[in-house]
Design an enzyme around this catalytic site. Structure first.
Site, PDB file in Angstrom:
ATOM      1  CE  LYS A  65      67.556  67.293   6.969  1.00 47.55           C
ATOM      2  NZ  LYS A  65      67.874  65.872   6.643  1.00 47.55           N
ATOM      3  CG  ASP A  74      73.567  61.668  10.457  1.00 37.24           C
ATOM      4  OD1 ASP A  74      72.868  61.348   9.471  1.00 37.24           O
ATOM      5  OD2 ASP A  74      73.080  61.921  11.574  1.00 37.24           O
TER       6      ASP A  74
HETATM    7  C1  OGA Z   1      68.757  63.072   9.026  1.00 31.34           C
HETATM    8  C2  OGA Z   1      68.079  61.941   9.688  1.00 31.34           C
HETATM    9  C3  OGA Z   1      66.386  61.098  11.150  1.00 31.34           C
HETATM   10  C4  OGA Z   1      65.041  61.430  11.677  1.00 31.34           C
HETATM   11  O1  OGA Z   1      68.100  64.118   8.840  1.00 31.34           O
HETATM   12  O2  OGA Z   1      69.962  62.916   8.717  1.00 31.34           O
HETATM   13  O3  OGA Z   1      68.631  60.872   9.672  1.00 31.34           O
HETATM   14  O4  OGA Z   1      64.639  60.791  12.667  1.00 31.34           O
HETATM   15  N1  OGA Z   1      66.909  62.129  10.320  1.00 31.34           N
HETATM   16  O5  OGA Z   1      64.353  62.289  11.126  1.00 31.34           O
HETATM   17 NI    NI Z   2      70.761  61.103   9.451  1.00 32.48          NI
END
Ligand code: OGA
Ligand code: NI
Length: 334
Positions: free
Chosen positions: A202, A223
Site C-alpha cells: 500500500k 492491521d
Molecule cells: C495503514 C497505516 C501507517 C502510516 O495504512 O494501515 O497504519 O504510517 N499506515 O502511514
Molecule cells: Ni495500519
C-alpha cells in the site's frame, strides 16, 4: 460516481485555511488534544546485526508482547532500494489526476487493489486525510499488473526487487517471532499460510493539510494482516497507543517499522499484541508511507496454535477463514 481525492481537494483553492467538516474529527480523536507530550519510552529499536541471535529473539518477543510494534535497523534491505521505492511512489502520485485514475479501484470490486481514497466514511461519518494505492507484490501467482503503475517506467522493476528483499526480512521475523514463543522456527509462518502468504503493498499519500490539529490521516486501528512491514518518508505522523497515550513514532532513516497484526495476535493466543495505531498529517509537507501487509490466503483458517493452549490456558479467539475475518472487521460484525 465521481470520487473526490484528498489530493485534488488540496490542489483546488477550496481549502486554504479550512478543511471540509467531514474531515474534522470529534475532540476525543483530534491530534492536538489527544497527543501525549510527556516523557515516555520510544518504540523499541532492534538491530538485526547484533551478533547474538538469542538477544534479538528476546527483544523481538518483548516488543511484540509489550508494544506490538518495533523498528528494525540493519535489516539487510539496501538503503538505495528503499529510496528508489519512495521515489517511484512519489512520482506516481505526482502524475496528473487523470493518469492516476486509470488505476482506480473498480467500483464494487471485491479486492482492495487499485488507486483510491477510503470508500465511505467512518462510523462517526468522518473521512481520512489520505489517498492510497494498493497492489499485491508476491507471490507471482496473485499479482495483478493492471494495478501497477506503468509510469514512472522503473516502478515495476523497483517493486519486484523490493518484494524479494522484503521476503528475506519477513522470513527472519517469522522465525524469530516463533522462537520467541518457544516454538519451532517455522510454526508462525505456516500458521498464516506459509509460501502462500500474500504481500499487499500500500502507498499512503497524505497531502499537506491546513488544519492538521483537527484531522487524521488514518483513524485508530489494528492491521488485519499477520504482520505489516512499513517504510515511512521523513515526515513524522505515525502514532501508537501505549499505556493509555497516543505517542509519536520517531523517524529513523532507512529503518523498517514492523507492526504485529491481528492474525499473529490470534495465532499466539494474545501473547503478541496487534498494535493500535493512527496517523497525523502535516501543515506544509506531504507525508507518505509504504506498508506491506502480510496476509493469509482468503480460504486459510487462522486460530490459536494448539501448542500454546492447555486446560489452564483456553483459546481467546475463534478460528476463522481470513476472508471471513476481514469481512467481519470491515463491516464491524462480531
Ligand atoms: C495503514 C497505516 C501507517 C502510516 O495504512 O494501515 O497504519 O504510517 N499506515 O502511514
Ligand atoms: Ni495500519
Amino acid at each position: 460516481m465521481e470520487v473526490e481525492r484528498v489530493q485534488a481537494i488540496v490542489s483546488s483553492s477550496l481549502a486554504k485555511d479550512n478543511i471540509p467538516l467531514e474531515f474534522v474529527r470529534p475532540e476525543d480523536e483530534q491530534p492536538a488534544i489527544t497527543t501525549f507530550h510527556g516523557p515516555i519510552p520510544d518504540i523499541p529499536v532492534i538491530d538485526f546485526n547484533h551478533p547474538d541471535q538469542d538477544h534479538i529473539i528476546h527483544l523481538i518477543a518483548n516488543a511484540s508482547r509489550d508494544w506490538g510494534i518495533f523498528q528494525v535497523v540493519n535489516h539487510g534491505i539496501p538503503f538505495h532500494l528503499i529510496q528508489k521505492l519512495q521515489q517511484v511512489g512519489k512520482e506516481f502520485f505526482d502524475l496528473p489526476q487523470e493518469e492516476k485514475e486509470v488505476y482506480a479501484k473498480p467500483p464494487g470490486a471485491l479486492t482492495l487493489e487499485g488507486y483510491g481514497s477510503k470508500i465511505g466514511k467512518d462510523v462517526n461519518g468522518k473521512k481520512n486525510w489520505a489517498d492510497h494505492l494498493f497492489h499485491k507484490i508476491w507471490p507471482a501467482s496473485c499479482i495483478n499488473h493492471q494495478f501497477w503503475p506503468k509510469n514512472p517506467p522503473p516502478y515495476r522493476a523497483v517493486n519486484e526487487e523490493y518484494a524479494q528483499e522484503v521476503r528475506k526480512v519477513v522470513d527472519k521475523l517469522f522465525k524469530w517471532l516463533s522462537m520467541g514463543l518457544g516454538l519451532e522456527a517455522d510454526v508462525l509462518k505456516q500458521g498464516v499460510g506459509g509460501e502462500e502468504i500474500e504481500y499487499m503493498m500500500k502507498i499512503n499519500y497524505y497531502p499537506p493539510c491546513p488544519r492538521p490539529d483537527l484531522t487524521l490521516g488514518v483513524t485508530s486501528h489494528t492491521d488485519l494482516s499477520a504482520m505489516t512491514v512499513l517504510v515511512p518518508n521523513e515526515v513524522p505522523g505515525l502514532q501508537v497507543f501505549k499505556d493509555g497515550h497516543w505517542i509519536d513514532a520517531k523517524y529513523i532513516p532507512g529503518a523498517l517499522i514492523i507492526h504485529i497484526g491481528d492474525q499473529i495476535e490470534i495465532l499466539s493466543n494474545g501473547k503478541y499484541k496487534a498494535v493500535l495505531h493512527r496517523t497525523t498529517v502535516d501543515k506544509e509537507k506531504t507525508r507518505m508511507s509504504w506498508p506491506v501487509f502480510l496476509e493469509p490466503p482468503g480460504e486459510f483458517v487462522v486460530g490459536p496454535l494448539p501448542q500454546l493452549l492447555d486446560p489452564q490456558i483456553p483459546p481467546k479467539y475463534k478460528p476463522k477463514k481470513f476472508k471471513d475475518y476481514s469481512y467481519c472487521k470491515f463491516h464491524k460484525l462480531p
